[in-house]
Design an enzyme around this catalytic site. Sequence first.
Site, PDB file in Angstrom:
ATOM      1  N   HIS A   1       0.817  -1.215   0.000  1.00  0.00           N
ATOM      2  CA  HIS A   1       0.000   0.000   0.000  1.00  0.00           C
ATOM      3  C   HIS A   1       0.846   1.257   0.000  1.00  0.00           C
ATOM      4  O   HIS A   1       0.450   2.281  -0.543  1.00  0.00           O
ATOM      5  CB  HIS A   1      -0.974  -0.006   1.177  1.00  0.00           C
ATOM      6  CG  HIS A   1      -2.260  -0.668   0.815  1.00  0.00           C
ATOM      7  ND1 HIS A   1      -2.707  -1.803   1.419  1.00  0.00           N
ATOM      8  CD2 HIS A   1      -3.164  -0.357  -0.130  1.00  0.00           C
ATOM      9  CE1 HIS A   1      -3.841  -2.167   0.867  1.00  0.00           C
ATOM     10  NE2 HIS A   1      -4.144  -1.308  -0.079  1.00  0.00           N
TER      11      HIS A   1
ATOM     12  N   GLU B   1      -6.046 -10.307 -28.048  1.00  0.00           N
ATOM     13  CA  GLU B   1      -4.727 -10.516 -27.454  1.00  0.00           C
ATOM     14  C   GLU B   1      -4.192 -11.907 -27.760  1.00  0.00           C
ATOM     15  O   GLU B   1      -3.168 -12.325 -27.253  1.00  0.00           O
ATOM     16  CB  GLU B   1      -4.756 -10.230 -25.944  1.00  0.00           C
ATOM     17  CG  GLU B   1      -5.922 -10.790 -25.195  1.00  0.00           C
ATOM     18  CD  GLU B   1      -6.057 -10.241 -23.770  1.00  0.00           C
ATOM     19  OE1 GLU B   1      -5.141  -9.614 -23.256  1.00  0.00           O
ATOM     20  OE2 GLU B   1      -7.127 -10.494 -23.184  1.00  0.00           O
TER      21      GLU B   1
ATOM     22  N   ASP C   1      -0.345  -9.090 -24.102  1.00  0.00           N
ATOM     23  CA  ASP C   1      -0.491 -10.519 -24.361  1.00  0.00           C
ATOM     24  C   ASP C   1      -0.316 -10.841 -25.837  1.00  0.00           C
ATOM     25  O   ASP C   1       0.282 -11.864 -26.178  1.00  0.00           O
ATOM     26  CB  ASP C   1      -1.864 -11.009 -23.872  1.00  0.00           C
ATOM     27  CG  ASP C   1      -1.833 -11.297 -22.380  1.00  0.00           C
ATOM     28  OD1 ASP C   1      -0.827 -11.869 -21.913  1.00  0.00           O
ATOM     29  OD2 ASP C   1      -2.792 -10.930 -21.675  1.00  0.00           O
TER      30      ASP C   1
ATOM     31  N   CYS D   1      -5.365  -1.143 -25.582  1.00  0.00           N
ATOM     32  CA  CYS D   1      -5.172  -0.864 -24.159  1.00  0.00           C
ATOM     33  C   CYS D   1      -3.915  -1.517 -23.616  1.00  0.00           C
ATOM     34  O   CYS D   1      -3.648  -1.474 -22.423  1.00  0.00           O
ATOM     35  CB  CYS D   1      -6.400  -1.276 -23.360  1.00  0.00           C
ATOM     36  SG  CYS D   1      -6.792  -3.017 -23.534  1.00  0.00           S
TER      37      CYS D   1
HETATM   38  C1  PEP Z   1      -2.896  -6.789 -22.583  1.00  0.00           C
HETATM   39  O1  PEP Z   1      -2.716  -8.014 -22.594  1.00  0.00           O
HETATM   40  O2  PEP Z   1      -2.363  -6.003 -23.401  1.00  0.00           O
HETATM   41  C2  PEP Z   1      -3.761  -6.173 -21.565  1.00  0.00           C
HETATM   42  C3  PEP Z   1      -4.082  -4.897 -21.616  1.00  0.00           C
HETATM   43  O3  PEP Z   1      -4.194  -6.969 -20.551  1.00  0.00           O
HETATM   44  P1  PEP Z   1      -3.289  -7.346 -19.274  1.00  0.00           P
HETATM   45  O4  PEP Z   1      -2.025  -6.522 -19.349  1.00  0.00           O
HETATM   46  O5  PEP Z   1      -4.126  -7.041 -18.102  1.00  0.00           O
HETATM   47  O6  PEP Z   1      -3.060  -8.796 -19.512  1.00  0.00           O
HETATM   48 MG    MG Z   2      -3.989  -9.307 -21.421  1.00  0.00          MG
END
Ligand code: PEP
Ligand code: MG
Length: 569
Positions: A187, A429, A453, A500
Amino acid sequence: MLTGITASDGIAIAKAYIYKSEAIIISDHRIENVEKELIKLDHAIYETESKLKDLKNETAKKIDEESSLIFDAHIQILLDPQFIAEVKSLISDSKYNASYAYNEVSVKYISMFNQIDDEYLKARTADLKDVSSRVLRNLLGLASNDLSHINEPVILLAEDLTPSDTAQLNMDYVKGIATIMGSRTSHSAIMARSLELPAILGIKGLMKEVNHGDTLIMDSSSGGLIVNPNQETFLFYQNKLMTEEREREELLKLKHQKAVTACGKDVELFANIGSLEDLEGVKKYGGDGIGLFRTEFIFMEHKDFPTEEEQFIIYKQVLDRMDNKTVVIRTLDIGGDKHLPYLKMDEELNPFLGHRAIRLCLEKQEMFKTQLRALLRASIYGKLKIMFPMIATVAEFRAAKNLFNEVKEELLESDYKVSSDIEVGIMVEIPAAALAADVLAKEVDFFSIGTNDLIQYTFAADRMNEKVSYLYQPFNPSLLKLIKMVIDASHKEGKWTGMCGEMAGDILAIPLLLGLGLDEFSMSASGLLRAKRMISQITITEAKKLVNQCFDYESNEAVIALVKGHKFS
Ligand code: PEP
Ligand code: MG
């Protein structure tokens, strides 16, 4: 240079302040008057509770409401009936004095937590130690630790810092934090990030190498702490710090501007969040929406599955606080490197290729439907879009979408209100999904490319394994081709594609992604303003030309060199 784990990015230059707390010495003497000892214990617990309440209020004022919630967790630990009952029985039955009894029980729980192979739970032992030390200090009449008196610029060095230590810091003077213990999920690390205070944790030889009053330079983005630098190094970092501060001020001016390319095209710049607390950063840096809410972090912070009601309250709050801006919430992505202490999962040889994310949710339907119910009930409070992680096939998407429809019908039949225009999309992904993007695009409302991923699966290189980290190649034309396939397929069906994964916030990748036609970029909030500035420096025609050239190259490095060599307006 001393190195450790970067908990919060930034540069700091100041004198070392070594913080040591007064040792707590406990004797095991037996008592005669049980009643008196029990009253002493109750009193210490009461005193501790009122101090924790004060700290909560101070933190809410000084940092934010979310950060102050840690003290609710501390109060919960403090008042845990099982814990108190065990202490009381050691006093009543074994006639131990209150501090000895309290310490015994707390040591027992701390070692229990430490044995659990879970980084998050291990980090929670810091909370338990913090609470115990408060109660013991009260019982023994020791002065409480006080960091609020620091009145000159310092970098604070400690064995470990508790959340209450962190909450007491005077931000006018404390410029950075370095500790021997701690992890990125403790934290204190989370609070340092909210305070935007540079922090490096887990520096092994810290106290041996540094003396109180030494001059220190902390460059936490490289995980390094320099002790008593020479004149040349000092001046170098002083300049770097000044440049960083000027850049931050310049960038902050962009906060209220829209993300627009040099040719006038609006671009959606969203933020990734893992908790309500991350919304502060989104507000501060002017995110246009949320492109990824990693809901598994809510599950990881709970002792048991969060109920429908608990989840509903969190999703509703995110939507409320984002004032009708888009909020893309990802359903539970557990497995791989993310585990729930209360969910038993089989040992797997390849967890990243195993029973994770949507695969798990399609099996544990009650758990999945509870989350969908909470999401759908929250949908009327803003602009909610839902996405499923790790979709590999059209059949998986259909199965998840069917459950979504089932939950929606059940809610409507029970007279709940549900928004009628929730977009439902998927994370791309897995290479199979990218290759099937033309088929998937007919059924989904949107794609969000998860490059973290997608890169590991495309290059068959575990994202947690340092030995193969050279294969993390976002600029490799193989990956760019997959991204292009996804974006083109979505546009052909009149759908949109966002990204993302970390690549979306990479300054060098942004021009290429614009050239490929990416509709929405989602990244950590602290990267938004830099991304906005890059977007404003390029036209779409220029970006398209640049990305088309990339396909003539054969390596990650060659594409990076091409972008670096490009002169942006
Ligand atoms: C990704 O795989 O790019 C993603 C945004 O998910 P995470 O990083 O949570 O696996
Ligand atoms: Mg991912």
